[in-house]
Each structure stands twice: as C-alpha cells, then as structure tokens.
Design a protein around this motif. Structure first.
Motif, short mmCIF file in Angstrom:
data_model
loop_
_atom_site.label_atom_id
_atom_site.label_comp_id
_atom_site.label_asym_id
_atom_site.label_seq_id
_atom_site.Cartn_x
_atom_site.Cartn_y
_atom_site.Cartn_z
N TYR A 62 37.04 30.69 40.96
CA TYR A 62 37.61 31.53 39.91
C TYR A 62 39.12 32.10 40.15
O TYR A 62 39.33 32.52 41.37
N GLU A 63 40.05 32.11 39.33
CA GLU A 63 41.25 32.60 39.52
C GLU A 63 41.26 34.05 39.34
O GLU A 63 41.37 34.40 38.10
N LEU A 64 41.38 34.78 40.45
CA LEU A 64 41.22 36.27 40.29
C LEU A 64 42.74 36.98 40.80
O LEU A 64 42.62 38.14 40.95
N SER A 65 43.60 36.28 40.52
CA SER A 65 44.89 36.80 41.17
C SER A 65 45.37 37.90 40.23
O SER A 65 46.22 38.70 40.92
N SER A 66 45.12 38.03 38.99
CA SER A 66 45.45 39.25 38.05
C SER A 66 44.89 40.53 38.58
O SER A 66 45.28 41.52 38.06
N ASN B 111 41.31 40.34 45.53
CA ASN B 111 42.68 40.83 45.24
C ASN B 111 42.71 42.27 44.91
O ASN B 111 43.56 42.56 44.17
N MET B 112 41.52 43.08 45.02
CA MET B 112 41.44 44.22 44.51
C MET B 112 42.00 45.17 45.55
O MET B 112 41.05 46.10 46.10
N ALA B 113 43.11 45.31 45.96
CA ALA B 113 43.76 45.84 46.97
C ALA B 113 43.67 47.53 46.57
O ALA B 113 43.82 48.37 47.79
#
Length: 534
Positions: free
Chosen positions: A295-299, A323-325
C-alpha cells in the motif's frame, strides 16, 4: 513545596462562538470548490458547495416534516455520507441528533428511542445480521413518541427529501437565527458497564470546539484529507473526525461502512489521505495485513490514536512504516465531548506511548484524592477530573446521575486513575473500579500490562483482579500469545516479573485467550473478564 496536579491548557486561539451550522457556512464560503466528503464504497463525492447544498436540502426536509427546535432525531446507521448530512442538517435547525449504536438489538433500541423521546428516526436498511426495518417493527409499539422512520437507500428516504419542496430559504434562515451555541445538539449514549447506558447531552459549543482544537493540535488545514474508519455514532468519528475536518475546510474520506483494514489502507492510498484515525487494535490489524507493504501510504502525515493505550512497538511501526510522523494520542470520554488531553505534533516517542498528552487549550485538568477530593501533588495517583467548555450539559433527563459525576464546581469526575507528571503530561494508570487491592496494597493493572507487553511470548495482555479468600483480590493476567502453539506459562510470567516488579504486583493466575471481549468502540471489557474468571 511540591507543585500540585493541576494544569490549565493555554493557547492563543480563542474558542469558537458559532453554532455548527454557521461554522459549516463559513467553510462553504471559504472553500466552495474543495472536496468536503468522499464515500469510497459508492464513489460519491461532494465539494463544499455541494455538501452545503445537500445539508440545506435535508434541513429543509426535516423542517417540512415538522421537526421543531429541541426535537430528538435518531440516527441508527453505519458509516455513510447520509450520516454526516444528518449530523449537519439537524444542527442547522436546532434539532438534537441522538446517536444509536448500529450493533444495538431490539431491547437496546427500544430503551434509547423511549428514553430520549425520539420523534423521527433515520436508519440503515441492514448491517451484518441486523435487519433494521424488522427491529424497528418489533419495538415501535413501545415508543409512543416515534412518529416517523426513514431508511437510507429506500423510497422512504426519498419521501423525506421530497418534504424540502415546501420549505424556503427564509424559513431555514429564520430557524437558524433562533439558535444559540449553548443549545443541546447531540445525545450520545455511553456504554454503561451496569444497567442501561446514559445519554450524554452535548451542545454546539461542546463538540464544535473540541473537534476544532483536536484538529488544531495536529495542524489541519484545507489541504488535509482525513480517513475515518472509526464509527460515526461515537465521538471519535463525529467530533474528532467530522467536526475536526469540516471546521478546517479539510475533506472527510469514508473508507467502508464499518472497519475493514484492507479497505482503510486502500482508501488512504487512492485518496491520498494525510490523516488516519483508529484505536490501537485497528492499526495493529492494518500493520498485520499480509500485503501491508504494497500500500502506498506516503501521503500520510498525521492521525489520531485513541480509545486505549498504544504499545510502544505499535507506535514505532505507525510512525516508521505508515509515515505518520505527527500521529497524536488523545484521551477523553463522551461526557467531555470527548478530548481533554492530547499529545502534540512534535512530542517524542516516550510522551506518545507513556502519556496521554497534556491539557487542550481552554481545558483544566487536575488529579484528586478519590475520597477527600483534595488536589494531590504531582506524581501521585488519584482521580482525574476535567473542567471547561467540553463538559457535557448533563445526562438526558437524569439529573441525579449527572450530579454523581459533575460536582458543584463543574468538574467532571472521570473515574480514571491518573498521574500528572512534573512536565504537565498526564498518565492514565487505570480505572478506579479496575484498581486491585491485594492484601491492602493498591495495584494498578496498567503498570503490569505495560511491563508484560515486553515479554517475548505475549502479543497482548489485560490484568484484572479476581476474588481471593486470603488477600481479598488476586491478580489475573489474561494473555493473547504471540504463538498460540507456544503460549507462556504462569511460571514464565512470574519469573519474568520477579526482578522487575514488587512481589505483590506479580500475577498469581494466568488465562491464555484467543481474544478479549471488546466494546464496539474498541475498548476491552475488563468487567467481563473479571466476571468470567471470578
């Protein structure tokens, strides 16, 4: 002299004085062409201009159906766009929307319909094994106030919307002009552990500001797209989600009618969501998908985790692999609209996993001795109390029960045991009713659970007290093993604890389970574990 466990959340942003309807109007005027709502399952989309028009149509339909200011309108439905439309349309005309848990059966439905005096009900047709029309048919004779029922996706829904034809803009504006931000706008039934649930009555001011400030803490703007797999009937979905997004001009993305880990990640990827909500078990389910890495989760940038404590290893993976910094932890309860404390975007891992953050702006928090009510020094455990704009108006039609939890100073007594640290961050150490008293020693299950999470054979654990003739209560660890074929033994657990925990905190009993009994909002029902193994 030691500092007291009292914190007042400060901030430079004033509270909103709007009603929910007026706040929506500001967003429609500011962002007419931006997307407001996307329903992935049906492919339907609304810009803010279109969403505002759809809300107006439904608001007029409710007016045309005879809904007066203060009337209770029930919403008994799965997550869908119509849920959000009902939320805003009822707010625009001063009706009080009553959230009804989609899992309720006939007995529970009848209680809520009658206790709230619901006159108009909007419902789904079916969900899982529930035939909503059949269930309504079973209880309708017991609910004298109920005069109309409309089902989403049914001709009766179209009949409701047709009632908008006889109502003009001037009539809608006149109704809205009668409304105050302090009017009740929502009743949410809390999942009582004994007896029937109580209806927490919330105002525009309560929930609009709470949603707004939760969004402020994670930096929402009109650029954000918020994926909401959490239920709308709960504060997590409708306040922190819907109101948090709309009050910032952001977009609500509905991934599925109810939680589905694959559908959630698919929606994040396809809709380029920047924020994702969930209880820890939801994030665990997503991370454990066999094809998670595809899954592309970079957004993703941020999101909210709430409902129960987050294990450190899960938080590390959410930050690194999703990617949930800037993911945030929230703590609260339905009666406080719901959030009282929240971690901040730049908090480190220890604060995100070891605390529930610090007080939101305009919220006061203190920790008191549960017996005397005196505020304790920082670092000492006691009952967490909160005061401010978020505290509910009261339990619907139950003043005596309201007085049991809101004192003369308007402090809400949460029933949670907490510690306020020297840095002002709060730690929840358990529920007063969950605290174990073993041989005169107070034992907080959360401390033992946090330690046992690090055991290599433990995937999840809940600690409860069970009756014991000698010590009054004994400590039971309920464990879900990492490998069901190689579960830990009681000797494994006791030996692991022996050098790290005081002897009276070491579990004397062990149960190996496949799963825990859960509430629909993702909290473990400890009371059920206690009863099962007493």
């Amino acid at each position: 002299m030691r500092q007291l466990s009292y914190v007042h959340g400060t901030g430079g942003t004033p509270l909103l004085g709007d009603t929910i309807g007026r706040n929506l109007g500001r967003a429609v005027d500011a962002f007419p062409e931006r997307e407001a709502l996307v329903d992935v399952p049906s492919g339907r989309r609304w810009t803010y201009a279109e969403f505002g028009a759809a809300v107006d149509e439904l608001a007029k339909a409710l007016l045309g159906s005879g809904v007066a200011k203060g009337d209770r309108v029930g919403i008994w439905a799965i997550n869908c766009p119509e849920w959000v439309l009902v939320q805003y349309a009822t707010a625009r005309i001063g009706a009080i929307m009553v959230n009804i848990n989609p899992a309720y059966r006939a007995h529970e439905l009848a209680y809520v319909l009658d206790q709230a005096g619901i006159s108009l009900l909007i419902a789904s047709l079916v969900h899982k094994t529930s035939d909503y029309r059949a269930l309504v048919g079973q209880v309708r004779g017991r609910c004298p106030a109920l005069r109309a029922v409309h089902y989403i996706g049914d001709p009766s829904w179209d009949e409701l919307l047709a009632a908008a034809g006889g109502v003009g803009d001037a009539e809608l504006a006149a109704r809205e002009a009668e409304l105050s931000c302090d009017d009740p706008v929502n009743i949410q039934y809390t999942s009582g552990t004994t007896g029937f649930p109580k209806g927490a009555t919330l105002s525009h001011h309560n929930i609009l500001n709470n949603g707004y400030f939760v969004g402020e803490m994670i930096g929402y703007t009109e650029q954000d797209r918020v994926c909401l797999p959490v239920p709308f009937y709960h504060c997590f979905g409708m306040v922190m989600g819907n109101l948090g997004a709309i009050s910032h001009g952001a977009c609500i993305v509905i991934p599925a009618p109810s939680f589905d880990p694959a559908a959630t990640l698919r929606a994040v990827a396809e809709e380029r969501c920047t924020s994702l909500y969930g209880v820890p078990t939801m994030f665990i389910a997503e991370l454990n998908l066999p094809d998670f890495a595809t899954y592309e989760l970079s957004s993703l940038r941020t999101g909210i985790m709430a409902g129960s404590p987050c294990p450190v290893e899960v938080m590390k993976r959410v930050v690194a692999e999703m990617n949930m910094a800037e993911v945030s932890i929230c703590y609260g309860m339905t009666e406080t609209s719901p959030v009282s404390t929240q971690t901040r975007r730049d908090d480190d891992l220890e604060r995100r996993t070891g605390t529930v953050g610090r007080a939101l702006p305009h919220i006061e928090v203190k920790v008191v001795d549960p017996v005397t009510g005196v505020t304790l020094p920082r670092g000492e455990a006691g009952e967490l109390c909160t005061r401010g704009y978020g505290v509910m108006l009261g339990y619907w039609d139950e003043p005596a029960k309201t007085a049991e939890v809101i004192d003369a100073g308007r402090w809400m007594h949460t029933g949670d045991l907490a510690v306020i640290r020297e840095d002002g961050y709060a730690q929840i150490v358990g529920r007063i009713k969950d605290m174990i008293i073993r041989g005169g020693e107070n034992v907080y299950p959360r401390e033992i659970e946090e330690f046992l999470y690090s055991h290599p054979k433990v995937a999840d654990v809940q600690v409860v007290g069970v009756p014991d003739e000698r010590y009054g209560e004994e400590i039971l660890a309920c464990v879900i093993p990492r490998d069901p074929a190689d579960p830990p033994t009681l000797d494994d657990i006791a030996g692991y604890c022996r050098d790290e925990l005081a002897h009276y905190k070491i579990p004397r009993r062990l149960e190996i389970l496949e799963g825990f009994p859960m509430t629909v909002s993702g909290k473990v029902r400890k009371v059920e574990l206690r009863e099962r193994y007493a």
